[in-house]
Design an enzyme around this catalytic site. Structure first.
Site, PDB file in Angstrom:
ATOM      1  N   TYR A  13       0.948  -1.148  -0.069  1.00 13.41           N
ATOM      2  CA  TYR A  13       0.091   0.170   0.132  1.00 13.41           C
ATOM      3  C   TYR A  13       0.993   1.221  -0.033  1.00 13.41           C
ATOM      4  O   TYR A  13       0.856   2.194  -1.159  1.00 13.41           O
ATOM      5  CB  TYR A  13      -0.906   0.003   1.191  1.00 13.41           C
ATOM      6  N   ILE A  14       1.544   1.556   1.107  1.00 14.32           N
ATOM      7  CA  ILE A  14       2.366   2.898   1.234  1.00 14.32           C
ATOM      8  C   ILE A  14       3.547   2.624   0.222  1.00 14.32           C
ATOM      9  O   ILE A  14       4.010   3.581  -0.472  1.00 14.32           O
ATOM     10  CB  ILE A  14       2.871   2.873   2.546  1.00 14.32           C
ATOM     11  N   LEU A  35       5.697 -10.832  -2.161  1.00 15.33           N
ATOM     12  CA  LEU A  35       4.166 -10.792  -2.673  1.00 15.33           C
ATOM     13  C   LEU A  35       3.471 -11.542  -1.717  1.00 15.33           C
ATOM     14  O   LEU A  35       2.399 -12.275  -2.093  1.00 15.33           O
ATOM     15  CB  LEU A  35       4.324 -11.461  -4.126  1.00 15.33           C
ATOM     16  N   PHE A  83       9.716  -0.696   3.743  1.00 15.48           N
ATOM     17  CA  PHE A  83       8.204  -0.886   4.207  1.00 15.48           C
ATOM     18  C   PHE A  83       8.037  -2.236   4.662  1.00 15.48           C
ATOM     19  O   PHE A  83       6.944  -2.494   5.258  1.00 15.48           O
ATOM     20  CB  PHE A  83       7.401  -0.450   3.013  1.00 15.48           C
ATOM     21  N   SER A 127       5.872   3.817  13.230  1.00 18.53           N
ATOM     22  CA  SER A 127       4.329   3.948  13.455  1.00 18.53           C
ATOM     23  C   SER A 127       4.048   4.804  14.766  1.00 18.53           C
ATOM     24  O   SER A 127       4.970   4.535  15.902  1.00 18.53           O
ATOM     25  CB  SER A 127       3.770   2.599  13.771  1.00 18.53           C
ATOM     26  N   TYR A 152       3.224  -6.566  16.910  1.00 21.61           N
ATOM     27  CA  TYR A 152       3.692  -5.979  15.852  1.00 21.61           C
ATOM     28  C   TYR A 152       4.053  -4.490  16.204  1.00 21.61           C
ATOM     29  O   TYR A 152       5.179  -3.931  15.748  1.00 21.61           O
ATOM     30  CB  TYR A 152       2.261  -5.441  15.154  1.00 21.61           C
ATOM     31  N   LYS A 156       8.152  -2.350  15.780  1.00 21.70           N
ATOM     32  CA  LYS A 156       8.462  -1.148  15.290  1.00 21.70           C
ATOM     33  C   LYS A 156       9.482  -0.537  16.265  1.00 21.70           C
ATOM     34  O   LYS A 156      10.423   0.203  15.811  1.00 21.70           O
ATOM     35  CB  LYS A 156       7.296  -0.315  15.162  1.00 21.70           C
ATOM     36  N   ASN A 182      -2.416   7.634  10.854  1.00 21.90           N
ATOM     37  CA  ASN A 182      -2.930   6.732  10.364  1.00 21.90           C
ATOM     38  C   ASN A 182      -3.314   7.018   8.711  1.00 21.90           C
ATOM     39  O   ASN A 182      -4.049   7.777   8.204  1.00 21.90           O
ATOM     40  CB  ASN A 182      -4.500   6.696  10.876  1.00 21.90           C
ATOM     41  N   LEU A 203      -9.923   0.914   9.910  1.00 22.99           N
ATOM     42  CA  LEU A 203     -11.296   1.676   9.724  1.00 22.99           C
ATOM     43  C   LEU A 203     -11.876   1.999   8.270  1.00 22.99           C
ATOM     44  O   LEU A 203     -12.842   1.403   7.736  1.00 22.99           O
ATOM     45  CB  LEU A 203     -11.206   2.845  10.268  1.00 22.99           C
ATOM     46  N   ASP A 301      -7.295  -0.513  22.130  1.00 18.32           N
ATOM     47  CA  ASP A 301      -7.373   0.693  21.548  1.00 18.32           C
ATOM     48  C   ASP A 301      -7.121   1.634  22.158  1.00 18.32           C
ATOM     49  O   ASP A 301      -7.151   1.727  23.459  1.00 18.32           O
ATOM     50  CB  ASP A 301      -8.579   0.895  20.939  1.00 18.32           C
TER      51      ASP A 301
END
Ligand code: UD1
Length: 345
Positions: A13-14, A35, A83, A127, A152, A156, A182, A203, A301
């Site tokens: 993605y990034i 991949l 990444f 992050s 995770y 980082k 985010n 989200l 959260d």
């Protein structure tokens, strides 16, 4: 042609958005990806956007010998943007060893190869998770690092420490860790974007999949937090803005404008947005009503966090340009594009 830059996780993605911005600035880009969580066709789509398909090397960065031989043959690489990593918070709790092995062994192999083959610079994908729930908001880079809530997040934190210590020990190496808040949205061409495996944890992919009809409804995880509307607050930034920050970070290192051999920057908008505000933004930007219900809190959260991005504003000359509504619109356009592609297959 400018310098050669390696983008690991380059079909992700990034990574894919960053490859586009680097190529738009004239850099030669090599993507490395195993991949595991992305597809080779992303390299072609980057080619559709930029007019040139980047070289894609498919291998696993946990293979030390392969990493070393790649950089022996490509010892003219000016910088690595790293990444490639596993990133599902929930999965990491159940598979800690897989997360530690994958995320840390790949980083160690890359740093080892940089040292051995004289690759001078790394930009690392970190992050805001390293801050936990900060006491002071907006959060600055010198806020205390909190014990990670997931393996995770811990990869980082440890990753940043491994880079810091390696740079301190070896003259000629330098690096920048970018702490993302985010990232959301997609390239305006709608040819690349976020494609989670299975049920999305994040989200915005959950919102766009619900709007498309793939999910019945979005569950808002908690409306009894100590925030104005009771839902959690985050700092959502457009992935294209985020990608551009990587280009400025690479330039800073290549031009020797860094103030220290190892630097850290927050990347966010500086504005906190609640889950309910994010839903309103999606509805406003796309003209679609979203089906949602209020559910219980999600374990682990953070209640509220948003960035103080002033260090990146000042030092990198970077700030976000896109609005939340624009990001939501592009996320929705990408969702429609990728579903049509999938249905065609
Ligand atoms: C999470 C991770 C963070 C990681 C990031 C990657 C935690 C504590 N943090 O961030 O380390 O870097 O993903 O993108 O897990 N929400 C709902 N319903 C949903 C999904 C999410 O209400 O179906 C809410 C969440 O409660 C949260 C907000 O939306 O308040 C954003 O969630 P998410 O996209 O998962 O990101 P983070 O939790 O901020």
């Amino acid at each position: 042609m400018k310098e050669k830059i390696v983008v690991t996780g380059g079909t992700g993605y990034i990574g894919s958005h960053t490859a586009v911005e680097l190529m738009n600035e004239g850099y030669e880009v090599i993507l490395i990806d195993n991949l595991y969580n992305s597809e080779a066709v992303v390299a072609d789509r980057i080619g559709q956007i930029t007019g040139k398909t980047p070289q894609l090397e498919v291998f696993d960065l946990c293979r030390k010998k392969k990493v070393s031989s790649f950089f022996r043959e490509n010892n003219d690489v000016a910088a690595i943007i790293h990444f490639a990593a596993y990133k599902a918070v929930g999965e990491s709790v159940n598979k800690p060893l897989a997360y530690y092995r994958n995320n840390l062994v790949s980083l160690i192999n890359l740093l080892g190869a940089m040292k051995k083959h004289g690759i001078p610079a790394m930009v690392f994908s970190s992050s805001c998770t390293v801050y936990g729930q900060p006491e002071k908001l907006p959060v600055t880079e010198d806020a205390p690092i909190q014990p990670a809530v997931s393996p995770y997040g811990n990869t980082k934190q440890i990753g940043e420490e491994i880079i810091r210590d390696t740079i301190a020990a070896h003259q000629g190496l330098k690096g920048i860790s970018l702490r993302y808040f985010n990232p959301i949205g997609a390239h305006p061409s709608a040819l690349i974007g976020e494609l989670p495996r299975g049920v999305p944890e994040n989200l915005v992919p959950f919102i766009t999949q619900t709007a498309y009809g793939l999910r019945d409804e979005l569950k808002v995880f908690g409306n009894d937090y100590n925030t104005p509307d009771g839902s959690c607050i985050r700092d959502y930034l457009h992935v294209v803005d985020l990608a551009k920050a990587h280009v400025t970070a690479v330039k800073r290192l290549l031009e020797g404008k860094n103030k220290n051999d190892y630097e850290i920057f927050n990347l966010g908008t500086g504005k906190g947005v609640s889950v309910l505000e994010a839903i309103s933004s999606f509805e406003r930007a796309t003209g679609r009503k979203l089906q949602y219900t209020i559910a219980g809190r999600r374990a682990g959260d953070i209640e509220k966090i948003w960035a103080d991005p002033s260090l990146a504003n000042r030092e990198l000359g970077w700030k976000t340009a896109s609005s939340l509504d624009e990001a939501m619109k592009t996320a929705w356009e990408w969702e429609q594009y990728i579903r049509k592609k999938t249905e065609e297959q």
